[in-house]
Design a protein around this motif. Sequence first.
Motif, PDB file in Angstrom:
ATOM      1  N   ALA A   5       2.663  26.161  -5.891  1.00  0.00           N
ATOM      2  CA  ALA A   5       2.961  24.979  -5.719  1.00  0.00           C
ATOM      3  C   ALA A   5       2.084  24.230  -4.902  1.00  0.00           C
ATOM      4  CB  ALA A   5       3.959  24.796  -6.286  1.00  0.00           C
ATOM      5  N   VAL A   6       1.683  22.489  -4.578  1.00  0.00           N
ATOM      6  CA  VAL A   6       0.696  22.609  -3.574  1.00  0.00           C
ATOM      7  C   VAL A   6       1.359  20.776  -4.461  1.00  0.00           C
ATOM      8  CG1 VAL A   6      -0.503  21.425  -1.963  1.00  0.00           C
ATOM      9  CG2 VAL A   6      -0.239  23.680  -2.353  1.00  0.00           C
ATOM     10  N   HIS A   7       1.372  19.902  -2.887  1.00  0.00           N
ATOM     11  CA  HIS A   7       1.819  18.442  -3.704  1.00  0.00           C
ATOM     12  C   HIS A   7       1.225  17.502  -2.365  1.00  0.00           C
ATOM     13  CE1 HIS A   7       4.318  20.061  -6.955  1.00  0.00           C
ATOM     14  NE2 HIS A   7       4.970  19.763  -6.399  1.00  0.00           N
ATOM     15  N   ALA A   8       0.934  17.083  -3.476  1.00  0.00           N
ATOM     16  CA  ALA A   8       0.166  15.093  -1.731  1.00  0.00           C
ATOM     17  C   ALA A   8       0.574  13.708  -1.786  1.00  0.00           C
ATOM     18  CB  ALA A   8      -1.082  16.006  -1.507  1.00  0.00           C
ATOM     19  N   GLU A   9       0.829  13.513  -0.764  1.00  0.00           N
ATOM     20  CA  GLU A   9       1.054  11.962  -1.865  1.00  0.00           C
ATOM     21  C   GLU A   9      -0.408  11.262  -0.506  1.00  0.00           C
ATOM     22  OE1 GLU A   9       4.150   8.930  -2.271  1.00  0.00           O
ATOM     23  OE2 GLU A   9       4.867  11.156  -3.054  1.00  0.00           O
ATOM     24  N   LEU A  10      -0.747  10.503  -1.161  1.00  0.00           N
ATOM     25  CA  LEU A  10      -2.462   9.987  -0.667  1.00  0.00           C
ATOM     26  C   LEU A  10      -2.131   8.019  -0.978  1.00  0.00           C
ATOM     27  CD1 LEU A  10      -4.786  12.436  -1.395  1.00  0.00           C
ATOM     28  CD2 LEU A  10      -3.787  12.076   0.793  1.00  0.00           C
ATOM     29  N   VAL A  11      -2.717   7.668  -0.456  1.00  0.00           N
ATOM     30  CA  VAL A  11      -2.942   6.321  -0.762  1.00  0.00           C
ATOM     31  C   VAL A  11      -4.688   6.060  -0.847  1.00  0.00           C
ATOM     32  CG1 VAL A  11      -2.526   3.614   0.083  1.00  0.00           C
ATOM     33  CG2 VAL A  11      -1.035   5.310   0.606  1.00  0.00           C
ATOM     34  N   SER A  12      -5.186   5.254  -2.388  1.00  0.00           N
ATOM     35  CA  SER A  12      -6.276   5.361  -2.337  1.00  0.00           C
ATOM     36  C   SER A  12      -6.806   3.346  -2.419  1.00  0.00           C
ATOM     37  CB  SER A  12      -6.701   5.554  -3.818  1.00  0.00           C
ATOM     38  OG  SER A  12      -5.897   5.610  -4.745  1.00  0.00           O
ATOM     39  N   LEU A  13      -7.960   3.177  -2.057  1.00  0.00           N
ATOM     40  CA  LEU A  13      -8.224   1.798  -2.487  1.00  0.00           C
ATOM     41  C   LEU A  13      -8.209   1.120  -3.662  1.00  0.00           C
ATOM     42  CD1 LEU A  13      -9.759   1.080   1.409  1.00  0.00           C
ATOM     43  CD2 LEU A  13      -7.208   0.453   0.476  1.00  0.00           C
ATOM     44  N   TYR A  14      -8.280   0.284  -4.360  1.00  0.00           N
ATOM     45  CA  TYR A  14      -8.765   0.002  -5.327  1.00  0.00           C
ATOM     46  C   TYR A  14      -9.742  -1.406  -5.140  1.00  0.00           C
ATOM     47  CZ  TYR A  14      -9.038  -1.354 -10.256  1.00  0.00           C
ATOM     48  OH  TYR A  14      -9.773  -1.353 -11.924  1.00  0.00           O
ATOM     49  N   ALA A  15     -10.677  -0.722  -5.794  1.00  0.00           N
ATOM     50  CA  ALA A  15     -11.612  -2.227  -5.508  1.00  0.00           C
ATOM     51  C   ALA A  15     -11.714  -3.312  -4.322  1.00  0.00           C
ATOM     52  CB  ALA A  15     -11.403  -3.663  -7.009  1.00  0.00           C
ATOM     53  N   GLY A  16     -11.425  -1.486  -3.411  1.00  0.00           N
ATOM     54  CA  GLY A  16     -12.198  -1.649  -1.936  1.00  0.00           C
ATOM     55  C   GLY A  16     -11.071  -2.335  -0.945  1.00  0.00           C
ATOM     56  N   SER A  17      -9.658  -3.366  -2.004  1.00  0.00           N
ATOM     57  CA  SER A  17      -8.857  -3.812  -0.612  1.00  0.00           C
ATOM     58  C   SER A  17      -7.356  -3.539  -1.317  1.00  0.00           C
ATOM     59  CB  SER A  17      -9.328  -5.248  -0.617  1.00  0.00           C
ATOM     60  OG  SER A  17      -8.810  -5.446  -2.418  1.00  0.00           O
ATOM     61  N   THR A  18      -7.119  -3.328  -2.654  1.00  0.00           N
ATOM     62  CA  THR A  18      -6.122  -3.450  -3.169  1.00  0.00           C
ATOM     63  C   THR A  18      -5.534  -1.690  -2.814  1.00  0.00           C
ATOM     64  OG1 THR A  18      -6.261  -4.904  -4.877  1.00  0.00           O
ATOM     65  CG2 THR A  18      -4.148  -3.453  -5.274  1.00  0.00           C
ATOM     66  N   PRO A  19      -4.123  -1.892  -2.036  1.00  0.00           N
ATOM     67  CA  PRO A  19      -3.946  -0.027  -2.204  1.00  0.00           C
ATOM     68  C   PRO A  19      -2.469   0.485  -3.467  1.00  0.00           C
ATOM     69  CG  PRO A  19      -2.532  -1.609  -0.414  1.00  0.00           C
ATOM     70  CD  PRO A  19      -3.249  -1.879  -1.429  1.00  0.00           C
ATOM     71  N   VAL A  20      -3.516   1.819  -3.589  1.00  0.00           N
ATOM     72  CA  VAL A  20      -2.671   2.875  -4.821  1.00  0.00           C
ATOM     73  C   VAL A  20      -2.397   4.358  -4.352  1.00  0.00           C
ATOM     74  CG1 VAL A  20      -3.150   3.565  -7.352  1.00  0.00           C
ATOM     75  CG2 VAL A  20      -4.241   1.019  -6.252  1.00  0.00           C
ATOM     76  N   ARG A  21      -0.946   4.412  -4.357  1.00  0.00           N
ATOM     77  CA  ARG A  21      -0.691   5.244  -4.108  1.00  0.00           C
ATOM     78  C   ARG A  21      -0.695   6.300  -5.676  1.00  0.00           C
ATOM     79  NH1 ARG A  21       5.955   4.649  -4.788  1.00  0.00           N
ATOM     80  NH2 ARG A  21       5.740   7.110  -4.076  1.00  0.00           N
ATOM     81  N   SER A  22      -0.491   7.897  -5.175  1.00  0.00           N
ATOM     82  CA  SER A  22      -1.187   8.695  -6.019  1.00  0.00           C
ATOM     83  C   SER A  22      -0.694   9.968  -5.321  1.00  0.00           C
ATOM     84  CB  SER A  22      -2.569   8.416  -6.042  1.00  0.00           C
ATOM     85  OG  SER A  22      -3.085   9.556  -4.531  1.00  0.00           O
ATOM     86  N   ARG A  23      -0.132  10.600  -6.668  1.00  0.00           N
ATOM     87  CA  ARG A  23       0.477  11.902  -6.225  1.00  0.00           C
ATOM     88  C   ARG A  23      -0.838  12.999  -6.805  1.00  0.00           C
ATOM     89  NH1 ARG A  23       5.609  10.998  -8.809  1.00  0.00           N
ATOM     90  NH2 ARG A  23       6.394   8.561  -8.360  1.00  0.00           N
ATOM     91  N   TRP A  24      -0.561  13.540  -5.383  1.00  0.00           N
ATOM     92  CA  TRP A  24      -1.986  15.229  -5.745  1.00  0.00           C
ATOM     93  C   TRP A  24      -0.741  16.473  -5.767  1.00  0.00           C
ATOM     94  CZ3 TRP A  24      -7.196  14.696  -6.518  1.00  0.00           C
ATOM     95  CH2 TRP A  24      -8.167  13.783  -6.459  1.00  0.00           C
ATOM     96  N   SER A  25      -1.133  16.695  -7.648  1.00  0.00           N
ATOM     97  CA  SER A  25      -0.021  18.434  -7.328  1.00  0.00           C
ATOM     98  C   SER A  25      -1.638  19.789  -7.766  1.00  0.00           C
ATOM     99  CB  SER A  25       1.086  17.756  -8.162  1.00  0.00           C
ATOM    100  OG  SER A  25       0.849  17.850  -9.495  1.00  0.00           O
TER     101      SER A  25
END
Length: 133
Positions: A5-25
């Motif tokens: 298995a592989v897991h990663a945490e990435l921060v994305s931007l919503y509407a160009g400015s709001t940070p959103v945490r994401s978990r990818w697996s």
Amino acid sequence: MTTDAVHAELVSLYAGSTPVRSRWSYRADQPFTVVAAFQTDRNRWVEWVFARDLLAEGLMTSAGMGDVRLHPVTDRGLEMLVVEIESPEGYAMLELDLGGVADFLDATEEVVPPGEESEYFDVDGLIDEITKV
């Protein structure tokens, strides 16, 4: 690599400015799909499951026609992957660091090389699960 298995945490931007945490697996026993979970509230995550091939294509060009659409973009010198997700409940467009997503995809390919997914997929287990309804 010895893990399945592989897991990663990435921060994305919503509407160009709001940070959103994401978990990818990614899991070897589900070799055709990746799961991206986006944090919507403090303790609430929304999961999206889509094809690993879609992610690979979306890193290079526009991909997807349904609920998940991806395309690379360069803006202000930053390379990003735009992820558009849509459901009856709403729509979101998120921007992620393209290199971070590419690193995640590379890690999935170490677990299950492209083209070898069927060797990891348990067809009998799926049939057993479906017939136990």
